[in-house]
Write a protein that holds these residues in place. Structure first.
Motif, mmCIF file in Angstrom:
data_model
loop_
_atom_site.group_PDB
_atom_site.id
_atom_site.type_symbol
_atom_site.label_atom_id
_atom_site.label_comp_id
_atom_site.label_asym_id
_atom_site.label_seq_id
_atom_site.Cartn_x
_atom_site.Cartn_y
_atom_site.Cartn_z
ATOM 1 N N ALA A 1 100.737 87.282 -6.209
ATOM 2 C CA ALA A 1 99.494 87.630 -5.280
ATOM 3 C C ALA A 1 100.043 88.839 -4.396
ATOM 4 N N GLY A 2 98.715 89.683 -4.136
ATOM 5 C CA GLY A 2 98.978 90.922 -3.288
ATOM 6 C C GLY A 2 97.579 91.425 -2.829
ATOM 7 N N LYS A 3 97.804 92.385 -1.778
ATOM 8 C CA LYS A 3 96.592 93.079 -1.341
ATOM 9 C C LYS A 3 97.000 94.640 -0.974
ATOM 10 N N GLN A 4 96.052 95.145 -1.230
ATOM 11 C CA GLN A 4 96.286 96.672 -0.652
ATOM 12 C C GLN A 4 95.020 97.321 0.160
ATOM 13 N N PHE A 5 95.606 98.158 0.848
ATOM 14 C CA PHE A 5 94.481 98.811 1.842
ATOM 15 C C PHE A 5 94.663 100.364 2.008
ATOM 16 N N ARG B 1 100.883 94.274 9.075
ATOM 17 C CA ARG B 1 101.142 93.044 9.198
ATOM 18 C C ARG B 1 100.521 92.253 7.990
ATOM 19 N N GLU B 2 99.101 92.427 8.005
ATOM 20 C CA GLU B 2 98.357 91.712 6.893
ATOM 21 C C GLU B 2 99.033 91.863 5.270
ATOM 22 N N THR B 3 99.433 93.362 4.993
ATOM 23 C CA THR B 3 99.854 93.614 3.763
ATOM 24 C C THR B 3 101.375 92.951 3.522
ATOM 25 N N SER C 1 103.413 106.262 -3.283
ATOM 26 C CA SER C 1 102.124 106.500 -3.404
ATOM 27 C C SER C 1 101.531 107.067 -2.283
ATOM 28 N N PRO C 2 101.013 108.099 -2.001
ATOM 29 C CA PRO C 2 100.657 108.812 -0.762
ATOM 30 C C PRO C 2 99.406 107.912 0.045
ATOM 31 N N GLY C 3 98.613 107.310 -1.001
ATOM 32 C CA GLY C 3 97.363 106.626 -0.063
ATOM 33 C C GLY C 3 97.849 105.151 0.079
ATOM 34 N N LEU C 4 98.788 104.745 -0.393
ATOM 35 C CA LEU C 4 99.085 103.145 -0.246
ATOM 36 C C LEU C 4 100.776 102.934 0.377
ATOM 37 N N LEU C 5 100.731 103.640 1.650
ATOM 38 C CA LEU C 5 102.112 103.686 2.067
ATOM 39 C C LEU C 5 102.604 102.045 2.317
ATOM 40 N N ASP C 6 101.670 101.428 2.936
ATOM 41 C CA ASP C 6 102.118 99.943 3.353
ATOM 42 C C ASP C 6 102.448 99.001 2.176
ATOM 43 N N ALA D 1 87.772 96.403 -5.757
ATOM 44 C CA ALA D 1 87.728 95.683 -4.520
ATOM 45 C C ALA D 1 88.376 96.852 -3.495
ATOM 46 N N THR D 2 89.350 97.635 -4.100
ATOM 47 C CA THR D 2 90.081 98.696 -3.100
ATOM 48 C C THR D 2 89.491 99.900 -2.976
ATOM 49 N N PHE D 3 89.001 100.493 -4.300
ATOM 50 C CA PHE D 3 88.620 102.084 -4.106
ATOM 51 C C PHE D 3 87.064 102.125 -4.282
ATOM 52 N N ASP D 4 86.942 103.404 -4.096
ATOM 53 C CA ASP D 4 85.486 103.969 -4.208
ATOM 54 C C ASP D 4 85.223 104.301 -5.543
ATOM 55 N N ALA D 5 83.831 104.317 -5.898
ATOM 56 C CA ALA D 5 83.764 104.527 -7.381
ATOM 57 C C ALA D 5 84.099 105.725 -7.912
ATOM 58 N N LYS D 6 84.266 106.765 -7.427
ATOM 59 C CA LYS D 6 85.100 107.935 -7.898
ATOM 60 C C LYS D 6 86.687 107.602 -8.558
ATOM 61 N N LYS D 7 87.514 106.829 -7.760
ATOM 62 C CA LYS D 7 88.568 106.438 -7.907
ATOM 63 C C LYS D 7 88.553 105.120 -8.953
ATOM 64 N N VAL D 8 87.688 104.505 -8.875
ATOM 65 C CA VAL D 8 87.552 103.301 -10.133
ATOM 66 C C VAL D 8 87.273 104.016 -11.571
ATOM 67 N N GLU D 9 86.548 104.970 -11.527
ATOM 68 C CA GLU D 9 86.192 105.821 -12.573
ATOM 69 C C GLU D 9 87.206 106.534 -13.301
#
Length: 293
Positions: free
Chosen positions: A135-139, A153-155, A192-197, A238-246
């Motif tokens: 199980a995992g989450k990312q913001f 804390r949530e992460t 990962s510069p955008g997923l520090l936690d 559920a995490t990224f915008d359309a461009k990053k998903v693509e």
């Protein structure tokens, strides 16, 4: 060279996103590949009882399917989702391949919930031989200043503390020959510069895997990990915008993202006696994204 089915599905990348984590697999288009028809079980996990967190979808679902093909009974734990649509489908898949299935909707970030989960699984199956902490989450945040204490804390509560609490509870009923498999990430190795936690939690999981493996070696309980790269799971839309998903996975050496089914055999290997001389190790399923020691 002819393209395989894993490459073909990625030729048209959908710019579709979702607005809630951990995401719903039933809403993904194209659907991830979670059941590789070419994967044939051979009884490697016959008679074993497994628990997979985040087991309703993504990598967790693919692992549940492969475990069932190998003869295991499988319990899946998952976070609240609309109408249990993903969980119910995974239960049907486990039963399709002959395994006894159990689903438990629960938040593993609370220690008492983890104790309750283990009690329910053991009551249903009689024992627990394999624990898959998945199980995992990312913001994503591009600036550390944007990461609030609540997000941090949530992460950690879900990704690491939940894993710790569940492992602690599970070990009360695991014994010689049993196995724990943790889901780390390529971000624990490359950063990962955008997923520090998020990457920090995966680094913690990697270190915990190594340390617990040493701690439990004399008891005959093996502890290993899988470090996926960019895999097409509900967490991505559920995490990224359309461009990053693509663009997801396009920057790997193999120029595509991976599928959940491409991870499942590694979990089978680490859960079975095929890996009897391995503990404290990590298998990298990342399209060549990390090459190192």
């Amino acid at each position: 060279m002819a393209k395989d089915k894993f490459e073909k599905i990625d030729e048209e990348v959908p710019p579709r996103t979702q607005n809630q984590q951990p995401g719903v697999e039933a809403e993904m288009d194209p659907a991830p590949i979670y059941d590789d028809e070419n994967y044939k079980g051979s009884g490697k996990l016959k008679g074993k009882n497994a628990l997979i967190t985040g087991g309703d979808s993504g990598i967790g679902r693919a692992v549940a399917v492969a475990f069932a093909k190998e003869g295991a009974n499988v319990a899946i734990a998952y976070l609240d989702e609309a109408e249990d649509i993903d969980a119910d489908k995974t239960v049907k898949l486990i039963e399709k391949y002959g395994g006894k299935a159990k689903k438990v909707r629960i938040d593993i970030s609370e220690e008492e919930h983890c104790e309750q989960l283990i009690d329910e699984v053991v009551a249903e199956f009689g024992s627990l031989n394999i624990l898959v902490n998945n199980a995992g989450k990312q913001f994503p945040q591009n600036d550390i200043a944007a990461i609030s204490s609540d997000q941090l804390r949530e992460t950690f509560d879900t990704n690491f503390f939940g894993l710790f609490y569940l492992t602690k509870a599970a070990l009360q009923c695991m014994t010689d020959g049993d196995s724990i498999v943790n889901t780390s990430s390529v971000t624990a190795y490359n950063g990962s510069p955008g997923l520090l936690d998020y990457s920090a939690t995966k680094g913690a999981i990697t270190s915990f895997t190594r340390s617990l493996a040493l701690n439990l070696a004399e008891k005959g309980i093996r502890v290993n990990a899988v470090a996926p790269g960019p895999i097409w799971t509900p967490l991505i839309p559920a995490t990224f915008d359309a461009k990053k998903v693509e663009q997801h996975g396009a920057d790997t050496p193999v120029k595509r993202r991976g599928q959940p089914a491409e991870n499942a055999p590694a979990y089978v290997f680490l859960a079975s006696m095929d890996s009897s001389y391995m503990t404290g190790q990590t298998i990298h399923i990342d399209g060549g994204d990390f090459v190192g020691s």
